[in-house]
Write a protein that holds these residues in place. Structure first.
Motif, mmCIF file in Angstrom:
data_model
loop_
_atom_site.group_PDB
_atom_site.id
_atom_site.type_symbol
_atom_site.label_atom_id
_atom_site.label_comp_id
_atom_site.label_asym_id
_atom_site.label_seq_id
_atom_site.Cartn_x
_atom_site.Cartn_y
_atom_site.Cartn_z
ATOM 1 N N ARG A 47 0.838 -1.195 0.000
ATOM 2 C CA ARG A 47 0.000 0.000 0.000
ATOM 3 C C ARG A 47 0.876 1.250 0.000
ATOM 4 N NH1 ARG A 47 -4.651 -1.271 4.569
ATOM 5 N NH2 ARG A 47 -5.576 -3.117 3.544
ATOM 6 N N HIS A 90 0.518 5.207 0.525
ATOM 7 C CA HIS A 90 -0.482 6.087 1.134
ATOM 8 C C HIS A 90 -0.315 7.553 0.758
ATOM 9 C CE1 HIS A 90 -0.182 2.571 3.804
ATOM 10 N NE2 HIS A 90 -1.466 2.759 4.020
ATOM 11 N N TYR A 136 -5.049 5.029 -0.069
ATOM 12 C CA TYR A 136 -3.807 4.379 -0.483
ATOM 13 C C TYR A 136 -4.030 3.741 -1.833
ATOM 14 C CZ TYR A 136 -6.138 0.198 1.443
ATOM 15 O OH TYR A 136 -7.028 -0.802 1.733
ATOM 16 N N ASP A 158 5.864 11.070 2.261
ATOM 17 C CA ASP A 158 6.227 9.802 2.889
ATOM 18 C C ASP A 158 5.050 8.871 2.640
ATOM 19 O OD1 ASP A 158 6.819 7.639 4.422
ATOM 20 O OD2 ASP A 158 7.129 8.749 6.285
ATOM 21 N N ARG A 175 4.654 5.764 3.279
ATOM 22 C CA ARG A 175 4.403 4.757 4.318
ATOM 23 C C ARG A 175 4.011 3.394 3.715
ATOM 24 N NH1 ARG A 175 1.038 8.667 5.708
ATOM 25 N NH2 ARG A 175 -0.722 7.266 6.100
ATOM 26 N N TYR A 176 4.826 2.955 2.765
ATOM 27 C CA TYR A 176 4.577 1.635 2.155
ATOM 28 C C TYR A 176 4.574 0.541 3.207
ATOM 29 C CZ TYR A 176 5.539 3.135 -2.688
ATOM 30 O OH TYR A 176 5.506 3.711 -3.937
ATOM 31 N N PHE A 177 3.671 -0.396 3.096
ATOM 32 C CA PHE A 177 3.808 -1.659 3.827
ATOM 33 C C PHE A 177 3.039 -2.729 3.063
ATOM 34 C CE2 PHE A 177 -0.056 -2.791 6.346
ATOM 35 C CZ PHE A 177 -0.864 -1.702 6.048
ATOM 36 N N PRO A 178 3.385 -4.005 3.280
ATOM 37 C CA PRO A 178 2.778 -5.079 2.483
ATOM 38 C C PRO A 178 1.254 -5.079 2.627
ATOM 39 C CG PRO A 178 4.619 -5.897 3.799
ATOM 40 C CD PRO A 178 4.366 -4.501 4.256
#
Lengths: 484, 487
Positions: free
Chosen positions: A85, A87, A97, A277, A279-282
Motif C-alpha cells: 500500500r 499512502h 492508499y 512519505d 508509508r509503504y507496507f505489504p
C-alpha cells in the motif's frame, strides 16, 4: 546565451518511468468495468469506491498481461512478488492508499534495444523493474464552479509501471527508447499504449553532471507529458535549465516540473513534492503473488514474436533490405498483412514494395489501418501475380488497385474489362509503331538513321497510342529492329 | 412454550422444531424482541443494541422456505456487531464518522446466516472501529454488563456479548483483532470463538487490522457457538485471505459420551499464561477446570510459549499500523460524515478530528508513526519479525504433540466502567488473547466459574484450522463443569 553553449561540458542523465494501462475488461481488484469514456462514475463498485468492508480480489488476466510485457522487455519475472500500500490523501484516491508493488516487484532487470553502437554492438536502455498497480480516479476542477468533481471510472484500472535505468544520455535516445518500448508493448498486445488517450504515460527523471563525473546531479521530475515529441523537447529545455543553474554556481532543487505543451515550456509544479512519505507496507488483504515457473515459461513460449526477432527473420526469410524491414515491422498489423500478401503473391519483394508504396498511401488517404483497407490480401496477391507475369504494366496494376478499392473483383477481369492487359501481339504493335512513325516523320527519319536516343520518345508515343496496354519491352524490341 | 423457555433451549433444537413445524417460525424472534425490549432500552438498559430491523426480521421469518432449504438456523435471531456490513441496518462501527451509513452490499457472513435461515433483528454496540476492551469507546454510549450495570461487558464486541449474556439471543456475531470476542465472552460468562485466520470471510467486515481481523461467534453454550461458526465458515472468493480448507462438522463431538471422552487428547498449559501474579481465586477456578480435563481423560502437561510477553507490544505496533491505513478511506469525500473546513486539507482535518474518537485518533497517530520513513524498520519491520516468533512458538508446541492449550482468557473479571483511565492498563486486559490473533490460530473462551458473582473464562487454543478438536474439548469441559461454570 544559446542552448548549445550552456550545455557544453555537461552530460544529461535520464531515467524514464512509463505507466501503461493494461487491456483488461475489468479492474485490477474488482469486477467493475475498465471501459474508457463512459459516464462519470458509471464503472464503479464497492471495491473501487473504497466502501467499508470491501476487499480487493486480484484480476488474473492483468497479471498475465503484465507478465507478458515483462518478458517482452527481457525482464526476470519473479515467482513471488508482493503488493504494497502506498499512502497519500487525495479525493480521487478512494482508499487513501494505492495498491502497488514496492520492494518485491513482479519483474526486474530487463532491457530495450534502441540501435547499434559504431562497433556493431547493441545499444540498449536497461529496465530496472516492472511492477503492477492500480490507477487513481480523475479530479475534474473546471466543470462545476467552486467545486471539484471526482470521476472514479479510472480508479482501480490496472497499470504496469516500467522504470528504466538512468541510462539515457540524450533527448533523441529517450525518443528512441519510448518508441521501441511502445512497439514492444503493442507487439505483446498488453496495452493500447496511446499517450493521447492516456493509456501510456511518461514521467522523466533528469539530472545534469559535468562530463566525466560519475556522481549523479540532483534530479527533477517532469510530468504532464502528452507526446513523445513533448518528452524530447521538455528534456532539452530542462537540461539546459539545469546546466545554466549549475554553470552559474547555483543548486538544482529536487522537485516536480510540469510540461506545458502549448507554450513549449517546463515550469515548476505549484505544490512542492519530495516531502511525501508514502508509508509503504505489504498489502495485508492480498497474499503474496505466487507464479509457478511452469506458468512463467508458458507465457514466454506463447509470447508473440518481438520486433527485433521479426526484423531479423524478415531480412533472412524474405531477403529484404533493413530499411524496408524497419518500416514493415512498425506495427504487428502491417507486418502480418505483409506476410499474408507475400504468401498470396508468391513474391515477397514485390509484396514489400506494394505494401510500403501503394497500400500505405491508400491507407493514409482512407484512414483506419492496414487491416481495414478494402482491398483483400487475396486480391492484392492476385494483382501482384498479374503484374509479375507481364500481363499488366505497373501503371495498369496501380489503376486496377484503385478500382479494387471500390469494387471487389478478379484483378484479371478488371484488366480485361478496362483494356489494361498488355498487348504483346506483334501485328497490333507493328501497326501502332507504323502509325507513330508516320505521324512523327522527322523523329522517325533521325531514329532510323541511328539516333538511338529518340527511341524513348517513340516508345512513349506508342504506349500513349495503346493507352498503356502495349508491352513496352516488345515495343522496344520491334522499334530497335527498324534502325539502319 | 413460553418465550423464556424458547430462549433457554439450544439454537439447534429450536431451529429443528421450527423446520418441523413444532414451533412457529417467528416464535424465537418474538421471544428475542421481547427480551431485547426488557433488557436494552431506557436509563437502566444495557445499551447493547444500536439499530434494529423488526419488520425486516419478521419478513425474513415469514419468507423461510421450511420445506425445501437446509436451514440449521431456521428462525433463529442472531445479533450482529455494528462493523459487519448489512443492507437492512446501518453499519457505523460505533463511530460518528459513519453515522447513518447503510452499506449497499452485505458481508459474506450475513449472506451465509440468511441462507441458513437466521433472522437479523439487531446490530450491537462496540468500541469505535473495534478499538477497545470495554465498549466504552463507542460514539453511541457505553454498554453495561448484564450482571452488574456498574461494570463493562468487555470489548470491543461488548454489545454482542451483552445481548447473548442477557438472554436476548442465543447466538451473536462479533469480530476479533486482539481478543475482542473472547475477552467480552469471559467477562459476560458466555462462549466466544475466534476462528483460524482465513477460516471465515472478512468480506463486509469493516477492516481494523486486516492481518489480524476475523469474524467471531458468541453463543450461550458451546453448541450455539459451534453451530454459528459452522454456518459462517468456509473460503470466499471475495476474500483473498480466506483459505480453502474443508469445514468439518464442529458439532460432531457434542454428544460424545463415555467416561473418558478426551482420551488421547493432549492439553498443554503454557507457563507464560499462568504467572505467579495471577489472581488466587481465578487460579482456583482454572485448576478446577484442569482437574475436570484430567478426569475426562486428557493428558495435561506443562508447555512453554517463550515469546508470549512480546505479544502486547507487537500487537500495538502491527494493529495501529494497519488501522492507520485502513481508516484512511474515511475522509469525508464519498460517504459518512463531512465537516467543511478551509479547503481540501481543512475538510480532511475537520472531518477526521470530529468524526473519530480519542482512542481511534491515538491509534491512527501511533500507526502512522510506526510506518513512517526512518521508523518503519525499527518498529513495523521488527514487530513483524517478532510476530513470526510468536507464531513459531505455537507451531512448535503443536508439533510436539499438544492438541490444545488451556489458559485463562483474561487476567481479571469485568472491571468497573471508567476505572481504566490509562490506555496501557486497558491494553493489558488483552494480554492472554492477542497472541492467537498474531499467530492466526483458533481460540475460544468458555465460562469456568464465577468470582463474587462475576464470570471467569477459560481459554482453549488449537492449531490452524483445528477448531474441531477445540470444540471437542470445550463440549466435554462444559458438560463436566455443568452448573459450576456459572457459580
Amino acid at each position: 546565451m544559446s542552448t548549445t553553449n550552456v550545455t557544453e561540458g555537461y552530460e544529461m542523465v535520464i531515467g524514464l518511468e512509463v505507466h501503461c494501462q493494461l487491456k483488461t475488461r475489468s479492474k485490477l481488484f474488482s469486477a467493475a468495468s475498465a471501459q474508457f469514456g463512459d459516464a462519470p462514475n458509471a464503472n464503479t463498485d464497492a471495491v473501487c469506491l473504497g466502501l467499508p468492508g470491501a476487499l480487493p480480489v486480484l484480476n488474473k488476466h492483468a497479471i498475465l498481461l503484465a507478465t507478458r510485457a515483462s518478458l517482452g522487455l527481457e525482464c526476470t519475472v519473479h515467482e513471488v512478488s508482493v503488493f504494497a500500500r502506498k499512502h497519500y490523501f487525495y479525493p480521487d484516491l478512494p482508499k487513501g492508499y494505492q495498491i502497488s508493488q514496492f520492494d518485491r516487484p513482479l519483474a526486474t532487470g530487463g532491457k530495450v534495444v534502441i540501435g547499434t553502437h559504431a562497433d556493431g554492438s547493441e545499444k540498449y536502455i536497461g529496465i530496472t523493474r516492472v511492477h503492477v498497480e492500480e490507477d487513481a480516479g480523475k479530479s475534474v476542477h473546471d466543470r462545476f464552479p467552486g467545486y471539484s468533481a471526482i470521476d472514479l471510472n479510472r480508479a482501480g484500472t490496472p497499470l504496469i509501471e516500467i522504470v528504466s535505468e538512468p541510462d539515457i544520455r540524450s533527448a533523441a535516445d529517450a525518443g528512441l527508447y519510448l518508441r521501441a518500448l511502445k512497439q514492444i508493448i503493442e507487439y505483446t498486445d498488453v496495452s493500447d499504449a496511446s499517450m493521447e488517450e492516456g493509456s501510456l504515460r511518461v514521467d522523466v527523471n533528469i539530472s545534469a553532471r559535468p562530463v566525466g563525473h560519475q556522481a549523479f546531479g540532483t534530479r527533477t521530475e517532469i510530468k504532464n507529458l502528452n507526446s513523445f515529441s513533448g518528452v524530447e523537447r521538455s528534456i532539452e529545455i530542462e537540461f539546459a535549465r539545469h546546466c545554466s543553474v549549475l554553470r552559474s554556481g547555483g543548486v538544482i532543487e529536487q522537485r516536480t516540473m510540469l510540461w506545458d505543451g502549448h507554450k513549449g515550456e517546463v515550469r515548476p509544479a505549484r505544490a512542492k513534492e519530495g516531502s511525501h512519505d508514502y508509508r509503504y507496507f505489504p498489502e495485508p488483504d492480498l497474499p503474496p503473488l505466487v507464479l509457478s515457473p511452469a506458468w512463467i515459461q508458458e507465457q514466454r513460449e506463447t509470447l508473440a514474436e518481438l520486433p527485433a526477432a521479426k526484423r531479423t527473420r524478415f531480412v533472412s526469410q524474405y531477403g529484404l533490405s533493413n530499411h524496408d524491414v524497419e518500416q514493415l515491422t512498425a506495427t504487428v498489423a502491417l507486418a502480418d498483412q505483409f506476410e499474408a500478401v507475400a504468401a498470396a503473391s508468391g513474391n515477397a519483394k514485390r509484396a514489400a514494395n506494394w505494401m510500403l508504396g501503394v497500400v500505405l498511401a491508400a491507407v493514409k488517404v482512407q484512414g483506419g489501418d492496414v487491416t481495414s483497407h478494402p482491398v483483400s490480401v487475396a486480391r492484392l496477391g492476385a494483382l501482384i501475380k498479374l503484374e509479375e507475369s507481364g500481363a499488366v504494366s505497373n501503371t495498369a496494376a496501380k489503376q486496377i488497385f484503385a478500382i479494387l478499392e471500390r469494387e471487389d473483383a478478379e484483378p484479371s477481369a478488371i484488366a480485361e474489362r478496362e483494356g489494361l492487359l498488355q498487348v504483346s501481339d506483334d501485328s497490333a504493335l507493328v501497326a501502332w509503331i507504323d502509325e507513330v512513325l508516320a505521324e512523327m516523320p522527322e523523329e522517325a527519319a533521325r531514329f532510323i538513321a541511328g539516333e538511338k536516343k529518340l527511341q524513348g520518345v517513340l516508345v512513349g508515343a506508342v504506349m500513349k497510342k495503346s493507352k498503356g496496354s502495349a508491352d513496352p519491352k516488345k515495343v522496344n524490341q520491334l522499334l530497335g529492329s527498324r534502325i539502319g | 412454550m413460553s418465550a423464556e423457555a424458547l430462549l433457554s433451549r439450544p439454537a439447534a433444537d429450536v431451529a429443528a422444531d421450527i423446520v418441523a413445524g413444532r414451533v412457529p417460525r417467528d416464535a424465537a424472534l418474538d421471544a428475542s424482541l421481547a427480551a431485547m425490549d426488557a433488557a436494552n432500552a431506557g436509563p437502566d438498559g444495557l445499551n447493547a443494541v444500536l439499530w434494529t430491523d423488526t419488520p425486516g426480521a419478521r419478513a425474513d421469518a415469514a419468507a423461510l422456505s421450511l420445506d425445501t432449504g437446509d436451514l440449521p438456523l431456521a428462525g433463529i435471531p442472531v445479533a450482529v456487531k455494528d462493523n459487519i456490513a448489512t443492507r437492512t441496518m446501518p453499519t457505523t462501527c460505533g463511530s460518528k464518522i459513519l453515522e447513518g451509513y447503510v452499506s449497499p452490499f452485505e458481508a459474506t457472513v450475513i449472506a451465509k446466516l440468511r441462507a441458513a435461515g437466521a433472522v437479523l433483528p439487531m446490530k450491537t454496540n462496540m468500541d469505535e472501529f473495534a478499538m477497545g476492551s470495554s465498549t466504552e469507546n463507542s460514539a453511541w454510549g457505553i454498554t453495561r454488563h448484564p450482571l452488574d450495570h456498574t461494570r463493562v461487558p468487555g470489548g470491543s464486541s461488548g454489545g454482542s456479548a451483552a445481548v447473548v449474556a442477557a438472554g436476548v439471543t442465543r447466538i451473536a456475531l462479533g469480530s476479533e483483532t486482539g481478543g475482542s470476542v473472547r475477552q467480552p465472552a469471559a467477562f459476560c460468562g458466555i462462549v466466544g470463538v475466534k476462528p483460524t485466520y482465513g477460516r471465515v470471510s472478512r468480506h463486509g467486515l469493516v477492516a481494523f487490522a486486516s492481518s489480524l481481523d476475523q469474524v467471531g461467534v458468541f453463543g450461550q453454550s458451546v453448541d450455539d457457538a459451534a453451530l454459528g461458526l459452522q454456518v459462517i465458515a468456509g473460503a470466499d472468493p471475495l476474500d483473498s485471505t480466506s483459505v480453502s480448507v474443508p469445514v468439518p462438522d464442529y458439532r460432531a463431538s457434542r454428544e460424545s459420551g463415555g467416561d473418558k471422552p478426551l482420551d488421547g487428547v493432549v492439553v498443554g498449559l503454557p507457563e507464560e499464561y499462568w504467572p505467579d501474579s495471577l489472581d488466587a481465586r481465578m487460579r482456583e477456578l482454572l485448576d478446577r477446570a484442569v482437574q475436570r480435563l484430567i478426569a475426562l481423560g486428557a493428558d495435561v502437561r506443562k508447555v512453554s510459549l517463550p515469546h508470549t510477553s512480546l505479544a502486547i507490544p507487537v500487537y500495538y505496533i502491527v494493529a495501529p499500523a494497519e488501522a492507520s491505513s485502513n481508516l484512511a478511506r474515511f475522509d469525508g469525500v464519498r460517504y459518512g460524515l463531512r465537516v467543511e473546513g478551509d479547503g481540501l486539507r481543512g475538510m480532511y482535518e475537520a472531518t477526521r478530528s470530529q468524526g473519530f474518537g480519542p482512542e481511534v485518533t491515538r491509534r491512527i497517530l501511533l500507526g502512522t508513526y510506526v510506518l513512517s520513513a526512518g521508523y518503519y524498520d525499527a518498529y513495523y519491520k521488527r514487530a513483524m519479525a517478532v510476530r513470526r516468533l510468536i507464531g513459531d512458538d505455537f507451531t512448535k508446541v503443536f508439533a510436539s504433540g499438544v492438541h490444545v492449550l488451556f489458559t485463562p482468557t483474561t487476567p481479571t473479571t469485568a472491571f468497573v466502567a471508567g476505572s481504566k483511565k490509562d490506555p496501557y492498563e486497558m491494553y493489558m486486559s488483552d494480554i492472554f488473547t492477542a497472541t492467537a490473533n498474531l499467530a492466526g490460530v483458533p481460540a475460544m473462551s468458555q465460562p469456568i466459574g464465577r468470582i463474587d458473582g462475576l464470570p471467569v473464562g477459560g481459554q482453549l487454543l488449537a492449531s490452524h484450522f483445528d477448531e474441531a478438536t477445540m470444540f471437542r474439548v470445550a463440549y466435554a469441559l462444559e458438560r463436566a463443569l455443568g452448573g459450576e461454570a456459572h457459580s
